[in-house]
Design an enzyme around this catalytic site. Structure first.
Site, PDB file in Angstrom:
ATOM      1  N   ASP A   4       0.873  -1.191   0.000  1.00 40.24           N
ATOM      2  CA  ASP A   4       0.000   0.000   0.000  1.00 40.24           C
ATOM      3  C   ASP A   4       0.910   1.241   0.000  1.00 40.24           C
ATOM      4  O   ASP A   4       0.844   2.072   0.882  1.00 40.24           O
ATOM      5  CB  ASP A   4      -0.976  -0.009   1.192  1.00 40.24           C
ATOM      6  CG  ASP A   4      -0.271   0.029   2.547  1.00 40.24           C
ATOM      7  OD1 ASP A   4       0.873  -0.466   2.651  1.00 40.24           O
ATOM      8  OD2 ASP A   4      -0.857   0.569   3.505  1.00 40.24           O
ATOM      9  N   ASP A   9       6.660   1.106   2.390  1.00 38.16           N
ATOM     10  CA  ASP A   9       6.456   0.140   1.295  1.00 38.16           C
ATOM     11  C   ASP A   9       7.425   0.445   0.158  1.00 38.16           C
ATOM     12  O   ASP A   9       7.961  -0.485  -0.471  1.00 38.16           O
ATOM     13  CB  ASP A   9       5.031   0.228   0.742  1.00 38.16           C
ATOM     14  CG  ASP A   9       3.981  -0.053   1.789  1.00 38.16           C
ATOM     15  OD1 ASP A   9       3.464  -1.169   1.849  1.00 38.16           O
ATOM     16  OD2 ASP A   9       3.678   0.874   2.562  1.00 38.16           O
ATOM     17  N   HIS A 248       8.931  -0.256   8.878  1.00 39.60           N
ATOM     18  CA  HIS A 248       8.231  -1.525   9.095  1.00 39.60           C
ATOM     19  C   HIS A 248       8.374  -2.528   7.933  1.00 39.60           C
ATOM     20  O   HIS A 248       8.827  -3.657   8.119  1.00 39.60           O
ATOM     21  CB  HIS A 248       6.738  -1.260   9.300  1.00 39.60           C
ATOM     22  CG  HIS A 248       6.431  -0.184  10.290  1.00 39.60           C
ATOM     23  ND1 HIS A 248       6.498  -0.379  11.650  1.00 39.60           N
ATOM     24  CD2 HIS A 248       6.037   1.115  10.121  1.00 39.60           C
ATOM     25  CE1 HIS A 248       6.151   0.736  12.274  1.00 39.60           C
ATOM     26  NE2 HIS A 248       5.877   1.657  11.374  1.00 39.60           N
ATOM     27  N   ASP A 249       7.914  -2.079   6.753  1.00 37.06           N
ATOM     28  CA  ASP A 249       7.741  -3.033   5.653  1.00 37.06           C
ATOM     29  C   ASP A 249       9.076  -3.593   5.151  1.00 37.06           C
ATOM     30  O   ASP A 249       9.152  -4.752   4.729  1.00 37.06           O
ATOM     31  CB  ASP A 249       6.994  -2.358   4.504  1.00 37.06           C
ATOM     32  CG  ASP A 249       5.606  -1.902   4.939  1.00 37.06           C
ATOM     33  OD1 ASP A 249       5.097  -2.437   5.943  1.00 37.06           O
ATOM     34  OD2 ASP A 249       5.033  -1.020   4.273  1.00 37.06           O
TER      35      ASP A 249
END
Ligand code: RIB
Ligand code: CA
Length: 322
Positions: A4, A9, A248-249
């Site tokens: 997303d 990302d 995070h990703d």
């Protein structure tokens, strides 16, 4: 990958594409950090920046059922991903990535059809790396549950054991589509989860961003700029849950590349609350002893920030120069 895009990302995609270790069959996009059209456009920008020919498929514009219930409609104003201070807007996820606009187009086929057809026709098992809400993967599993036998594993970023970010106890990807997360965890696929606990333990700093920018590559510059942008926003909002800024990703991709980047993980029995109350979207881990729950996922609790940066520097040194 299912994304997303989104700042982290974008970094995760670059890491996957530049690592040289994956045959990236396609990138599917769901709604999350922004509407699905914006996330798709951002994804195409990242792929085009590297000049690669990897197909991008747009997926579901809405969660599976979440917003059919009054009171469960996502309110971005409460999601604390941007703030205006002294007339300046600080954002965790920029509306448009600070790189040239996309030149290529998304594919005509829907992301969920691509996932189902690719898994069904593949002679080899395929790994899925979802780093957004699990809508497309949950929907594909509903379309054809038999695809699970061709999934090597699902390594996802999502969930929080304890403190959340989208709510007191829920992480954003699970919060945005808890039913999809529940379907994925109950699918029987081999699952590895990278929750906020791991990403917050391996956050990156402004000096890491500087090292990435100093590589002199377009990927290093974009990653460094995005880390700085996220750091600025969470400094102003006071929302950071760890020492450095969690990317995070990218940590989920790094775990596929190198097991040692996660230093503490356990097999757990995982569930997701979707009751619509205060715990909506919470990752629930049953750590009671003496109960008959079989583990259904390996959950990462701690990451190695230094190793994470080494993996990033190695990959981001590649690709077009600035
Ligand atoms: O909670 C972190 C996750 O939510 C990341 O995937 C980020 O991109 C946002 O979607
Ligand atoms: Ca994401």
């Amino acid at each position: 990958m299912d994304v997303d895009t989104g700042s982290d990302d974008a970094i995760a995609l670059l890491l996957a594409m530049l690592s040289g270790r994956f045959e990236l069959l396609g990138i599917t996009v769901c709604r999350g950090n922004s509407d699905v059209e914006t996330c798709t456009r951002n994804t195409l920008q990242v792929v085009d920046m590297l000049g690669l020919d990897i197909p991008v498929y747009q997926g579901c514009p809405d969660p599976m059922v979440r917003e059919l219930s009054r009171g469960r409609v996502m309110n971005n104003a409460l999601n604390r991903t941007s703030i205006v201070k002294d007339g300046k807007e600080y954002k965790v996820h920029p509306y448009t990535l600070p790189i040239p606009p996309a030149r290529s187009e998304k594919q005509d086929r829907h992301a969920c059809s691509f996932i189902v057809e690719t898994l069904k026709s593949s002679k080899e098992k395929i790994t899925l790396i979802p780093t957004g809400p699990l809508t497309n993967i949950g929907m594909a599993l509903r379309m054809d549950p038999s695809i699970v036998k061709n999934i090597e594993e699902i390594v996802l970023m999502g969930g929080a054991v304890g403190t959340g970010n989208a709510s007191a106890c829920a992480e954003a990807n699970f919060f945005h589509d808890p039913e999809a997360a529940k379907i994925v965890l109950g699918s029987g696929a081999k699952v590895r989860i990278v929750p906020l606990n791991a990403t917050r333990s391996a956050g990156l700093y402004r000096e890491d961003a500087a090292k990435l920018i100093a590589l002199g590559t377009m990927a290093g510059k974009l990653a460094g700029d995005l880390i700085n942008m996220r750091t600025d926003a969470s400094d102003v909002m006071g929302t950071r849950g760890g020492d450095g800024e969690p990317i995070h990703d990218a940590l989920a991709v790094a775990w596929v590349l190198d097991e040692s980047v996660i230093t503490e993980s356990r097999e757990e029995h995982c569930d997701v609350d979707f009751s619509g109350g205060a715990c909506d979207g919470q990752l629930v881990i049953d750590s009671r002893r003496g109960y008959e729950h079989e583990p259904n996922a390996r959950v990462a609790y701690k990451g190695d920030r230094k190793r994470f940066m080494e993996i990033m520097l190695d990959a981001f040194a590649k690709g077009p120069k600035c």
